[in-house]
Design a protein around this motif. Structure first.
Motif, PDB file in Angstrom:
ATOM      1  N   MET A   1      -1.389  10.191  25.956  1.00  0.00           N
ATOM      2  CA  MET A   1      -1.267  10.664  27.333  1.00  0.00           C
ATOM      3  C   MET A   1       0.203  10.809  27.694  1.00  0.00           C
ATOM      4  SD  MET A   1      -2.374   8.825  30.877  1.00  0.00           S
ATOM      5  CE  MET A   1      -1.018   7.679  30.691  1.00  0.00           C
ATOM      6  N   THR A   2       0.599  11.927  28.294  1.00  0.00           N
ATOM      7  CA  THR A   2       1.977  12.162  28.676  1.00  0.00           C
ATOM      8  C   THR A   2       2.232  11.701  30.102  1.00  0.00           C
ATOM      9  OG1 THR A   2       1.508  14.369  29.546  1.00  0.00           O
ATOM     10  CG2 THR A   2       2.004  14.192  27.191  1.00  0.00           C
ATOM     11  N   GLN A   3       3.519  11.564  30.439  1.00  0.00           N
ATOM     12  CA  GLN A   3       3.890  11.173  31.797  1.00  0.00           C
ATOM     13  C   GLN A   3       3.460  12.229  32.795  1.00  0.00           C
ATOM     14  OE1 GLN A   3       8.047  10.324  32.235  1.00  0.00           O
ATOM     15  NE2 GLN A   3       7.891   9.805  34.392  1.00  0.00           N
ATOM     16  N   ASN A   4       3.525  13.490  32.391  1.00  0.00           N
ATOM     17  CA  ASN A   4       3.110  14.582  33.270  1.00  0.00           C
ATOM     18  C   ASN A   4       1.621  14.486  33.600  1.00  0.00           C
ATOM     19  OD1 ASN A   4       3.638  17.096  34.679  1.00  0.00           O
ATOM     20  ND2 ASN A   4       2.454  18.092  33.065  1.00  0.00           N
ATOM     21  N   ALA A   5       0.799  14.126  32.604  1.00  0.00           N
ATOM     22  CA  ALA A   5      -0.639  13.967  32.833  1.00  0.00           C
ATOM     23  C   ALA A   5      -0.903  12.862  33.845  1.00  0.00           C
ATOM     24  CB  ALA A   5      -1.345  13.667  31.514  1.00  0.00           C
ATOM     25  N   SER A   6      -0.158  11.760  33.748  1.00  0.00           N
ATOM     26  CA  SER A   6      -0.314  10.652  34.680  1.00  0.00           C
ATOM     27  C   SER A   6       0.060  11.069  36.095  1.00  0.00           C
ATOM     28  CB  SER A   6       0.562   9.479  34.233  1.00  0.00           C
ATOM     29  OG  SER A   6       0.404   8.383  35.106  1.00  0.00           O
ATOM     30  N   ARG A   7       1.102  11.886  36.223  1.00  0.00           N
ATOM     31  CA  ARG A   7       1.518  12.357  37.553  1.00  0.00           C
ATOM     32  C   ARG A   7       0.452  13.264  38.171  1.00  0.00           C
ATOM     33  NH1 ARG A   7       3.835  16.812  39.418  1.00  0.00           N
ATOM     34  NH2 ARG A   7       4.139  17.659  37.318  1.00  0.00           N
ATOM     35  N   ILE A   8      -0.091  14.159  37.358  1.00  0.00           N
ATOM     36  CA  ILE A   8      -1.151  15.048  37.851  1.00  0.00           C
ATOM     37  C   ILE A   8      -2.367  14.229  38.282  1.00  0.00           C
ATOM     38  CG2 ILE A   8      -2.765  16.882  37.202  1.00  0.00           C
ATOM     39  CD1 ILE A   8      -0.617  17.945  35.306  1.00  0.00           C
ATOM     40  N   TYR A   9      -2.711  13.227  37.482  1.00  0.00           N
ATOM     41  CA  TYR A   9      -3.843  12.357  37.800  1.00  0.00           C
ATOM     42  C   TYR A   9      -3.639  11.693  39.166  1.00  0.00           C
ATOM     43  CZ  TYR A   9      -6.793   8.180  37.712  1.00  0.00           C
ATOM     44  OH  TYR A   9      -7.687   7.179  38.038  1.00  0.00           O
ATOM     45  N   ASN A  10      -2.469  11.145  39.414  1.00  0.00           N
ATOM     46  CA  ASN A  10      -2.202  10.457  40.682  1.00  0.00           C
ATOM     47  C   ASN A  10      -2.289  11.411  41.872  1.00  0.00           C
ATOM     48  OD1 ASN A  10      -1.768   7.964  39.450  1.00  0.00           O
ATOM     49  ND2 ASN A  10       0.413   8.375  39.112  1.00  0.00           N
ATOM     50  N   GLU A  11      -1.797  12.639  41.681  1.00  0.00           N
ATOM     51  CA  GLU A  11      -1.873  13.628  42.760  1.00  0.00           C
ATOM     52  C   GLU A  11      -3.317  14.022  43.042  1.00  0.00           C
ATOM     53  OE1 GLU A  11       0.471  14.815  44.782  1.00  0.00           O
ATOM     54  OE2 GLU A  11       1.862  13.392  43.844  1.00  0.00           O
ATOM     55  N   LEU A  12      -4.129  14.147  41.991  1.00  0.00           N
ATOM     56  CA  LEU A  12      -5.538  14.500  42.168  1.00  0.00           C
ATOM     57  C   LEU A  12      -6.306  13.387  42.874  1.00  0.00           C
ATOM     58  CD1 LEU A  12      -6.247  16.159  38.693  1.00  0.00           C
ATOM     59  CD2 LEU A  12      -6.214  17.309  40.916  1.00  0.00           C
ATOM     60  N   ILE A  13      -5.984  12.132  42.549  1.00  0.00           N
ATOM     61  CA  ILE A  13      -6.616  10.995  43.217  1.00  0.00           C
ATOM     62  C   ILE A  13      -6.272  11.008  44.706  1.00  0.00           C
ATOM     63  CG2 ILE A  13      -6.544   8.476  43.471  1.00  0.00           C
ATOM     64  CD1 ILE A  13      -8.279   9.267  41.193  1.00  0.00           C
ATOM     65  N   LYS A  14      -5.013  11.256  45.007  1.00  0.00           N
ATOM     66  CA  LYS A  14      -4.569  11.291  46.398  1.00  0.00           C
ATOM     67  C   LYS A  14      -5.275  12.410  47.170  1.00  0.00           C
ATOM     68  CE  LYS A  14      -0.176  10.950  46.877  1.00  0.00           C
ATOM     69  NZ  LYS A  14       1.280  11.314  46.928  1.00  0.00           N
TER      70      LYS A  14
END
Length: 212
Positions: A1-14
């Motif tokens: 998992m990349t850092q970019n994927a984690s950022r996208i995930y957090n934005e989608l959760i929000k």
């Protein structure tokens, strides 16, 4: 998992937690990871998503089963969840009219997907959709009337609504129902399509054009 994927995930959760009420917040988390996988791969193949998803599962097959269970979970109502999102997005529509594209797509020559989309800046934003087991692109009104009714409740008030449809939807029942919803419609029809026109009576469309 990349850092970019984690950022996208957090934005989608929000984003997902703002507009929809989830019966189980874990459902939102799984959906967010699936969206990350789909964005990263450009595919709807569950197997291809696995390398972009972060879960507690130790083996890939467990993660794939989790995604599959989510897709078949009767407690998750996609239409209900999505309706809240799309309603919020178009609530502040600033243009005097809104165009809806209405069409069907064939899937594997066995299913038909009926879609109603908002046309905006050259793109089609899904409003409502339905998939039925049907081998033709021409579908009965009973298959989509409830979609139109549901869509009418999502659209902003005091905006002129124009339904754009291909000739597969050319039937008087649809036109009457569109008027009941206080919409307008523009439906493509063949030149040999029979209509009743003032000053012309019963005639084919091509005759009206040639006489006008």
């Amino acid at each position: 998992m990349t850092q970019n994927a984690s950022r996208i995930y957090n934005e989608l959760i929000k984003f997902g937690s703002q507009y929809s009420q989830w019966s189980d917040v874990r459902h939102l988390g799984v959906m967010a990871w699936m969206m990350v996988g789909m964005i990263a791969t450009g595919s709807v193949n569950l197997t291809k998503w696995l390398s972009h998803i972060n879960t507690k599962a130790l083996i890939a097959q467990s993660t794939q089963r989790q995604l599959s269970r989510w897709l078949n979970n009767p407690r998750i109502n996609p239409a209900k969840l999505y309706s809240q999102v799309i309603k919020e997005l178009i609530a502040k529509w600033k243009e005097p009219e809104i165009y809806l594209s209405f069409d069907t797509s064939q899937l594997w020559e066995e299913y038909s997907m009926i879609r109603l989309c908002v046309v905006h800046q050259g793109r089609a934003l899904p409003l409502c959709w339905r998939v039925i087991k049907h081998r033709s692109s021409s579908v009965e009104m009973s298959s989509y009337q409830d979609m139109l009714k549901r869509a009418s409740k999502l659209l902003p008030v005091n905006v002129k609504v124009v339904l754009l449809a291909d000739r597969g939807f050319a039937n008087p029942e649809l036109v009457r129902y569109v008027w009941e919803l206080k919409w307008q419609c523009r439906i493509r029809i063949k030149g040999n399509f029979w209509i009743y026109a003032p000053k012309h009576g019963d005639c084919q469309v091509k005759c009206v054009k040639s006489r006008s």
